[in-house]
Design an enzyme around this catalytic site. Structure first.
Site, PDB file in Angstrom:
ATOM      1  N   HIS A 128       0.818  -1.218   0.000  1.00 36.67           N
ATOM      2  CA  HIS A 128       0.000   0.000   0.000  1.00 36.67           C
ATOM      3  C   HIS A 128       0.855   1.273   0.000  1.00 36.67           C
ATOM      4  O   HIS A 128       0.315   2.364  -0.213  1.00 36.67           O
ATOM      5  CB  HIS A 128      -0.912   0.034   1.225  1.00 36.67           C
ATOM      6  CG  HIS A 128      -1.980  -1.007   1.226  1.00 36.67           C
ATOM      7  ND1 HIS A 128      -2.800  -1.239   0.141  1.00 36.67           N
ATOM      8  CD2 HIS A 128      -2.368  -1.902   2.178  1.00 36.67           C
ATOM      9  CE1 HIS A 128      -3.653  -2.214   0.428  1.00 36.67           C
ATOM     10  NE2 HIS A 128      -3.389  -2.646   1.652  1.00 36.67           N
ATOM     11  N   ASP A 165      -2.989 -10.450  -2.466  1.00 38.20           N
ATOM     12  CA  ASP A 165      -3.548  -9.955  -1.209  1.00 38.20           C
ATOM     13  C   ASP A 165      -4.993  -9.541  -1.459  1.00 38.20           C
ATOM     14  O   ASP A 165      -5.346  -9.086  -2.557  1.00 38.20           O
ATOM     15  CB  ASP A 165      -2.726  -8.753  -0.740  1.00 38.20           C
ATOM     16  CG  ASP A 165      -3.082  -8.276   0.653  1.00 38.20           C
ATOM     17  OD1 ASP A 165      -2.324  -8.570   1.584  1.00 38.20           O
ATOM     18  OD2 ASP A 165      -4.122  -7.593   0.796  1.00 38.20           O
ATOM     19  N   ASP A 252      -4.755 -12.708   3.519  1.00 37.64           N
ATOM     20  CA  ASP A 252      -5.949 -12.217   4.203  1.00 37.64           C
ATOM     21  C   ASP A 252      -7.227 -12.479   3.428  1.00 37.64           C
ATOM     22  O   ASP A 252      -8.312 -12.091   3.867  1.00 37.64           O
ATOM     23  CB  ASP A 252      -5.811 -10.729   4.537  1.00 37.64           C
ATOM     24  CG  ASP A 252      -5.188  -9.915   3.418  1.00 37.64           C
ATOM     25  OD1 ASP A 252      -4.931 -10.466   2.328  1.00 37.64           O
ATOM     26  OD2 ASP A 252      -4.941  -8.713   3.625  1.00 37.64           O
TER      27      ASP A 252
END
Length: 343
Positions: A128, A165, A252
């Protein structure tokens, strides 16, 4: 000849931490590290330790102004003074530099032919982090710094980054959005933080067509993910012929991780690793590097990482089959790059 895979981790990654509760904490990886230090894995894996990434390595991606901002906020009393999710403690920048440097160490080992596959089990995560902004637990963009290092030091001109992700890799996309030398593919849950990565985001300028975003519906699972990535990766690798494949490996999207509503199982991470191994074998002399991103249930994270590692330990076998999924096929049919890269 099949070489031992390389794995990198270090207990100094625990030093980036905060007394208050945060999903991104050292407890994510403590038991995983202990398991990998056991005899079952030490005899099968080459184990490496990180070096600290240099200022030049980090500034190949991040602006000097951003780095100065981080240093200023470290000296404040509020660990969340910079960002409401991304805490900064005394050891945070050092730990983040070790995370990036760990990836560079494994990249060197792969390029030197010492190992084929590598997995950098680093923290804090990185995908990110944009050139001038950290967010979403991320300080330095580990995979982007690695790609730039491979371009600058090893002279690579075709690097493929896959980000699975469950959150969009907005930082990585921002770094490489205008270049064809790094092809970025992200599959992620739609309408989830950071709320970017729509299908129409396909690159610009010389990078037009070299970004593929696959925003998926919540409740998608193994079948849909395997179909989407099987179709896209097979086409991209066959035509782009990457010189290395880097993976932003976030876990995740696991059905037991409460941060998302995607329903991947532990087995899926072994499946995607098998596919990536096969593609790396065909296109780039088995050069394949995984970099840990998210994954906030320590139990499912450990199981999924170990499933990936177990897959890395096996020689390349048959290419995994890709069963048809009607729900997933609609995403490809309606994609702006339909007809390019066989999407």
């Amino acid at each position: 000849m099949h070489k031992q895979p390389g794995i990198l981790f270090d207990r100094r990654y625990y030093e980036h931490g905060i007394p208050q509760l945060s999903l991104e904490n050292s407890g994510r990886v403590r038991n995983l590290y202990s398991t990998l230090e056991g005899p079952e894995y030490t005899r099968q894996l080459r184990t490496y330790r990180p070096r600290e990434a240099s200022a030049a390595d980090i500034e190949s991606v991040h602006s000097s102004f951003y780095l100065e901002q981080l240093r200023e906020h470290v000296n404040l009393n509020d660990p969340y003074s910079y960002d409401r999710d991304t805490y900064l403690m005394e050891q945070s920048l050092y730990t983040a530099a070790l995370a990036a440097g760990g990836c560079l160490n494994l990249a060197d080992r792969i390029m030197g032919g010492e190992i084929d596959y590598g997995f950098a089990l680093v923290r804090p995560p990185g995908h990110h982090a944009e050139p001038g902004r950290g967010m979403g637990f991320c300080l330095f963009n580990n995979v982007a710094i690695t790609a730039e290092y491979l371009r600058r030091v090893h002279g690579l001109q075709r690097i493929l980054i896959l980000d699975f992700d469950v959150h969009h890799g907005n930082g990585t996309q921002a770094v490489f959005y205008e270049t064809a030398q790094v092809f970025f593919i992200s599959i992620h849950q739609d309408k989830l933080f950071p709320f970017t990565g729509q299908a129409h985001e396909t690159g610009s300028g010389k990078g037009q067509g070299y970004t593929i975003n696959l925003p998926v519906h919540s409740q998608f699972g193994d079948a849909e993910y395997t179909f989407l990535l099987g179709k896209v990766l097979n086409g991209v690798v066959e035509q782009y012929l990457p010189q290395i494949i880097l993976v932003s490996a976030g876990f995740d999207g696991h059905c037991e991780d409460s941060i998302s509503r995607v329903l991947l199982t532990t087995h899926w991470y072994a499946t995607i690793t098998e596919l990536l191994k096969h593609l790396a074998h065909e296109a780039c002399d088995d050069r394949l590097l995984f970099v840990l991103e998210g994954g906030y249930n320590p139990v499912s994270l450990e199981a999924s990482v170990l499933a990936t590692v177990e897959s890395m330990l096996h020689p390349v076998g048959r290419r995994p089959g890709v069963a048809y999924s009607e729900r997933a096929a609609r995403i490809l049919t309606n994609h702006p790059l339909h007809g390019f890269w066989t999407v």
